[in-house]
Design an enzyme around this catalytic site. Structure first.
Site, short mmCIF file in Angstrom:
data_model
loop_
_atom_site.label_atom_id
_atom_site.label_comp_id
_atom_site.label_asym_id
_atom_site.label_seq_id
_atom_site.Cartn_x
_atom_site.Cartn_y
_atom_site.Cartn_z
N ILE A 288 0.77 -1.30 -0.11
CA ILE A 288 0.04 0.15 0.10
C ILE A 288 0.91 1.22 0.03
CG2 ILE A 288 -1.54 1.47 1.30
CD1 ILE A 288 -2.87 -1.48 2.33
N GLU B 74 -12.79 2.65 17.26
CA GLU B 74 -13.83 2.88 16.23
C GLU B 74 -14.84 1.57 16.25
OE1 GLU B 74 -12.31 0.37 12.28
OE2 GLU B 74 -11.32 2.05 12.74
N ASP C 88 10.62 2.36 7.26
CA ASP C 88 10.13 0.89 7.44
C ASP C 88 11.10 0.27 8.13
OD1 ASP C 88 9.06 -1.48 7.24
OD2 ASP C 88 7.69 -0.85 5.96
N THR D 170 -4.59 5.62 7.11
CA THR D 170 -5.58 4.85 6.80
C THR D 170 -5.37 3.27 7.05
OG1 THR D 170 -4.54 4.69 4.55
CG2 THR D 170 -6.33 6.28 4.49
N SER D 171 -4.43 3.05 7.93
CA SER D 171 -4.01 1.83 8.38
C SER D 171 -4.74 1.31 9.62
CB SER D 171 -2.34 1.73 8.70
OG SER D 171 -1.86 2.10 7.32
N ARG D 172 -4.37 1.43 10.98
CA ARG D 172 -5.13 1.00 12.05
C ARG D 172 -5.07 2.41 13.13
NH1 ARG D 172 -6.74 -2.26 9.31
NH2 ARG D 172 -6.74 -4.57 9.80
N ASP E 282 -9.06 7.35 8.06
CA ASP E 282 -10.11 6.50 7.75
C ASP E 282 -10.22 5.43 8.80
OD1 ASP E 282 -12.03 5.40 5.92
OD2 ASP E 282 -10.46 3.86 5.41
#
Length: 332
Positions: free
Chosen positions: A157, A264, A176, A233-235, A259
């Site tokens: 991604i 959540e 990373d 948009t990951s966790r 997101d």
């Protein structure tokens, strides 16, 4: 084989039924709208395996309950598995398998949509124009060409995001712990602190583990460029939401697009429009004009849903046929 599919929505049923029709020996799919928890384990009675999504609870207690019912496999229709107690599953001899990479471009494109919307305020402009207000005050953005974007997590991604931003003419930095050789053809690998200090936009694309919970905390937010944009948009738990709120209040953080949200479970994938939402942290986030929240829809394309269903059925067939599963998080 009977499979209990938890947290099942209409779109899950559509794509799973489509994939099941292609099976030479179709599975018996039992759809449950309820999410999996200790209170709903009994819904798996008589099933050989279960299928779960990102917010289903698959902790040790739930796994013990599933084991007593004779469940032999837990199949995630997502890439992340932070909601599963892998050690407990191994001890109980339960296979856990996932969909490791599905349409990474889907999440990447949603990431770009968040960036573009926040930057050019198209969501606010849309509402203004519908009300007959054509003023431009408050809609000022920046030209992305030439800006520096930091990508935390350079897997499939992250790479897809980097390629798109490279096309915009952005300078791309990556961090990373397991550096990607492919990324070096697009951007520059740097340490995390350097990425935060140099980036106009920071976007997260890494899995959640206990070791990186609140990776972006008060200290890391303090290292970011004043006025920078943060995208996740990951966790949800990769960022400390309370610290982000403080950074927004102090104007240190210029914009936030998420997101995902660390609490959540009680909100996303449900219609809460007629309810009082008693999550004060979430409600505070929603008061900021420079915050954009979507309800975990980054994966939500026809291509991704079809691929999720197909790979899930490949994993199920491994259990049915007693063969090794290449997508196993932990083999029983």
């Amino acid at each position: 084989m009977r499979i209990a599919v938890f947290s099942a929505h209409t779109y899950d049923k559509d794509f799973f039924d489509e994939a099941n029709r292609r099976e030479p020996a179709p599975f018996d799919l039992i759809y449950q709208e309820a999410s999996l928890s200790l209170q709903t384990v009994a819904f798996a009675q008589g099933c050989d395996a279960i299928c779960v999504f990102v917010n289903d609870v698959v902790n040790a207690s739930v796994l013990e309950g599933l084991h007593k019912l004779g469940v032999k496999g837990v199949f995630l229709r997502c890439a992340g598995f932070n909601n599963v107690d892998i050690d407990a599953a191994q001890k109980l001899g339960i296979l856990v398998a996932r969909v490791p990479a599905y349409a990474p471009e889907a999440v990447a494109e949603h990431t770009i949509a968040l960036i573009m919307t926040l930057n050019r305020h198209t969501h606010r402009a849309y509402n203004r124009v519908r009300e007959g207000n054509f003023m431009l005050n408050g809609l000022l953005g920046m030209t992305l060409h030439g800006k520096t974007v930091g990508i935390i997590g350079t897997g499939k991604i992250g790479l897809a995001v980097a390629r798109i931003l490279n096309g915009f003419g952005c300078r791309v930095l990556g961090f990373d712990p397991m550096p990607s050789t492919e990324f070096t053809a697009i951007g520059e690998m740097v340490d995390l602190d350097s990425l935060l200090a140099r980036s106009d936009i920071v976007t997260l694309h890494c899995p959640l583990f206990e070791g990186n919970r609140h990776l972006i905390d008060r200290h890391k937010l303090g290292l970011m460029k004043p006025g920078a944009m943060l995208i996740n948009t990951s966790r949800g738990a990769l960022i400390d939401t309370r610290a982000v709120i403080l950074a927004l209040k102090s104007r240190r953080l210029g914009a936030l697009g998420i997101d995902v949200y660390e609490e959540e479970n009680e909100l996303f994938f449900h219609d809460r429009s007629s309810d009082i939402i008693d999550d004060d942290v979430f409600q505070r986030l929603m008061t900021f004009p420079n915050v954009l929240v979507t309800g975990h829809q980054g994966f939500f394309t026809t291509d991704a849903l079809r691929e999720i269903a197909d790979v899930t059925f490949q994993n199920l067939n491994c259990l049915a046929n007693g063969t090794s599963c290449p997508n196993a998080v932990m083999n029983a």
